[in-house]
Structure formats: C-alpha cells, structure tokens
Design a protein around this motif. Structure first.
Motif, mmCIF file in Angstrom:
data_model
loop_
_atom_site.group_PDB
_atom_site.id
_atom_site.type_symbol
_atom_site.label_atom_id
_atom_site.label_comp_id
_atom_site.label_asym_id
_atom_site.label_seq_id
_atom_site.Cartn_x
_atom_site.Cartn_y
_atom_site.Cartn_z
ATOM 1 N N THR A 157 0.831 -1.200 0.000
ATOM 2 C CA THR A 157 0.000 0.000 0.000
ATOM 3 C C THR A 157 0.865 1.249 0.000
ATOM 4 O O THR A 157 0.621 2.193 -0.765
ATOM 5 C CB THR A 157 -0.925 0.011 1.227
ATOM 6 N N LEU A 158 1.893 1.288 0.829
ATOM 7 C CA LEU A 158 2.764 2.453 0.884
ATOM 8 C C LEU A 158 3.563 2.620 -0.400
ATOM 9 O O LEU A 158 3.912 3.739 -0.781
ATOM 10 C CB LEU A 158 3.715 2.355 2.083
ATOM 11 N N GLY A 159 3.824 1.531 -1.081
ATOM 12 C CA GLY A 159 4.607 1.613 -2.298
ATOM 13 C C GLY A 159 3.927 2.366 -3.423
ATOM 14 O O GLY A 159 4.599 2.878 -4.334
ATOM 15 N N SER A 160 2.596 2.482 -3.378
ATOM 16 C CA SER A 160 1.883 3.174 -4.456
ATOM 17 C C SER A 160 1.611 4.649 -4.149
ATOM 18 O O SER A 160 1.308 5.424 -5.053
ATOM 19 C CB SER A 160 0.559 2.472 -4.757
ATOM 20 N N GLY A 161 1.716 5.040 -2.899
ATOM 21 C CA GLY A 161 1.556 6.449 -2.564
ATOM 22 C C GLY A 161 2.860 7.183 -2.777
ATOM 23 O O GLY A 161 3.942 6.671 -2.472
ATOM 24 N N ARG A 162 2.815 8.426 -3.291
ATOM 25 C CA ARG A 162 4.031 9.160 -3.623
ATOM 26 C C ARG A 162 3.896 10.614 -3.225
ATOM 27 O O ARG A 162 2.806 11.188 -3.214
ATOM 28 C CB ARG A 162 4.325 9.059 -5.125
ATOM 29 N N VAL A 163 5.052 11.224 -2.906
ATOM 30 C CA VAL A 163 5.123 12.663 -2.654
ATOM 31 C C VAL A 163 6.132 13.258 -3.621
ATOM 32 O O VAL A 163 7.300 12.837 -3.659
ATOM 33 C CB VAL A 163 5.540 12.964 -1.201
ATOM 34 N N LEU A 164 5.689 14.227 -4.394
ATOM 35 C CA LEU A 164 6.521 14.886 -5.396
ATOM 36 C C LEU A 164 6.724 16.346 -5.012
ATOM 37 O O LEU A 164 5.792 17.016 -4.568
ATOM 38 C CB LEU A 164 5.844 14.782 -6.763
ATOM 39 N N VAL A 165 7.939 16.831 -5.210
ATOM 40 C CA VAL A 165 8.285 18.229 -4.950
ATOM 41 C C VAL A 165 8.778 18.842 -6.255
ATOM 42 O O VAL A 165 9.668 18.290 -6.907
ATOM 43 C CB VAL A 165 9.364 18.341 -3.858
ATOM 44 N N ALA A 166 8.200 19.979 -6.632
ATOM 45 C CA ALA A 166 8.575 20.636 -7.889
ATOM 46 C C ALA A 166 8.642 22.135 -7.680
ATOM 47 O O ALA A 166 7.908 22.704 -6.867
ATOM 48 C CB ALA A 166 7.575 20.293 -8.991
ATOM 49 N N ASP A 167 9.528 22.787 -8.433
ATOM 50 C CA ASP A 167 9.713 24.238 -8.321
ATOM 51 C C ASP A 167 9.476 24.883 -9.677
ATOM 52 O O ASP A 167 9.710 24.291 -10.742
ATOM 53 C CB ASP A 167 11.108 24.559 -7.804
ATOM 54 N N ARG A 168 9.071 26.149 -9.627
ATOM 55 C CA ARG A 168 8.715 26.858 -10.855
ATOM 56 C C ARG A 168 9.594 28.091 -11.039
ATOM 57 O O ARG A 168 9.777 28.837 -10.115
ATOM 58 C CB ARG A 168 7.239 27.261 -10.794
#
Length: 290
Positions: A279-290
């Motif tokens: 279950t944890l393997g499919s959740g993701r946190v992405l960080v992006a800058d503009r």
C-alpha cells in the motif's frame, strides 16, 4: 464528498495522524493538533488503535486495523511535505483541500507566513468549529471556501489576499486521487497562473496499483457488512498517475521536478516498522519548483 457535512475522509486522516503521534518515527513526526481537532467519539477509536490491544468484534477490529494501517502512510507523507515546506520558506502557503490539517498551528516556521486554507465551504465550516479549541496559529491564516463545481480558485484566492507576484508554496496533499485527470490538470493550470517564479508545489498522489484499487472496494464492503461507518462512501478515488505521467503534467506547466518518492522509501528513511508495504509503495510525494 457529501456536501451536507464535512469530509469524513478528512476526519479519518486526522485520526490516523493522532494514532501516529508519539508512536511512529517520534524523532521526526509529531502532530499534537490532531487529537485537539477530533470529537470524543472519534478520539475513542484513536485511543483504541494507540493502545495496541485489538478490540473484540469484527467491526471494531476492522476499524482498529484500518486506522493503524492508515497511520503508517500518514507519518512519512506528513514528514515529507513538512520538510519540503521548510526547505523553501516562502511568504505564502496555500493548502488545497485543507481538511483538518494542523500545519498553520503546529509549525513555528510559518510565523512569518500567510497561510491560505482552501476547502469546500461545508468542510471548512466544520474545520473552523473544531479549530476553536487550538492555540492561535503561528502566522496569519485565511480560510478560503471554494466549491470547485461553482467557484474559480484564482478569484477566491485573490479575494482572500493571495498575491501572484510573491512566491507561494502549494500543498496539494490527499486531493489528487479524488479528482479526475481532467480536474487535476485544470487545477494545476490554475496554480501555475497564480505562481510567481520560485514557487514550490508539493503533491501527494497515487500511482497505479492493483492492490490499492482492489483493497478500497473490499474495505468498503467489509465496513457495510460489519455495519461500520464508511468514510469513503462519498469520496471515491478517481485517478492514479504513473510518475512519468505526473512529471509530464507538471513540466507542461513550467515546473521542474526536484524529487518524487514513494511512501515506502520515505518510511524506510525514518526507520519506521511497516506492515502495509504494498500500500505504501503506491503512494508518492513529489516536490517541484517553478
């Protein structure tokens, strides 16, 4: 969401944070606001889950296991989002689908920040009632009621005092799975238009997973059979994204992805014991800058 009441998923997420507080990765994760935002009946389930003693009966046992499993995902997810906010302390933070988020109260780093909490009017009414028990927020806070079926996000933020000429950190946590792909793309486009150069976007999303897609309907069926309340009844998942598809969506709006990490890896970095590895393997946190 059932618009007659606040989001029940928001309550579940808050309960999971309360379960994790002081138990999971205690040197990195803490959320003392979670319990304060819950009502007595909601707290009873939290205390049962924190006790580590499974209750008798199928229904109570299922709620116990569900809360403990949800807490496993919430702790690394919360730490990852908090770290991304601290890395670049911008003058504005916008929390999309804020639910029962306690960051404006529990993060002293936000003392000089204007925090805008965006949510459905009904959920926000419920949040403001519950938050009356909390200490004053660290910085300025503006509640921005937005019904995405009728309101424009940019107009609502502008009316609340958000400035498009100042960098913003956008927290888009626990929302994307409940949007269609078109709705997610439209929201991102609105964020990009309201983002000054240097702005940061922190996104939690779900990658395609057979385990997750089958697990939610099974859990809902079990709740119905055991006559337990179903917090997901009116809030089904509507989209999942591969990391490549999410990156393409963001780069198309001028964002550069700094990192994109699954919750299992994040939990490992916290030395957390994990039972729900798939279950944890499919959740993701992405960080992006503009």
């Amino acid at each position: 969401m059932d618009t007659r009441e606040g989001s029940r998923t928001a309550v579940l997420v808050c309960q999971a944070r309360a379960v994790a507080h002081g138990r999971l990765a205690p040197d990195r994760f803490a959320d003392p606001t979670a319990s304060a935002l819950l009502e007595p009946g909601e707290l009873a389930a939290v205390e049962q889950a924190r006790s580590g003693v499974p209750p008798e009966g199928w229904g109570p046992r299922m709620e116990y296991e569900f809360l403990r499993a949800t807490a496993e995902g919430l702790a690394p997810r919360t730490v990852a989002v908090d770290d991304a906010v601290r890395e670049r302390l911008h003058p504005q933070v916008v929390i999309l689908g804020a639910g029962l988020d306690g960051r404006a109260w529990r993060m002293p780093e936000l003392a000089g920040t204007a925090v805008f909490e965006v949510d459905h009017p009904r959920s926000q009414q419920d949040k403001r009632r519950r938050a009356a028990a909390l200490s004053p927020p660290a910085g300025q806070i503006a509640f921005v009621p937005v019904d995405f079926t009728a309101d424009r996000l940019d107009d609502s933020l502008d009316a609340a005092g958000h400035r498009t000429d100042r960098p913003t950190t956008w927290i888009w946590e626990g929302v994307v799975p409940y949007l269609t792909r078109a709705e997610a793309a439209a929201t991102l486009q609105a964020l990009a238009k309201a983002s000054a150069p240097g702005s940061r976007l922190v996104v939690h999303y779900q990658a395609p997973s057979l385990v997750a897609s089958l697990g939610r309907p099974v859990a809902r069926a079990m709740r119905r059979l055991s006559r337990q309340p179903d917090p997901m009844a009116h809030e089904p998942w509507r989209s999942a994204w591969t990391p490549a598809a999410m990156r393409e969506l963001l780069t198309g709006q001028g964002y550069a992805v700094a990192r994109d990490t699954d919750l299992l890896t994040l939990a490992g970095a916290l030395a957390m014991p994990v039972r729900s590895r798939r279950t944890l393997g499919s959740g993701r946190v992405l960080v992006a800058d503009r």
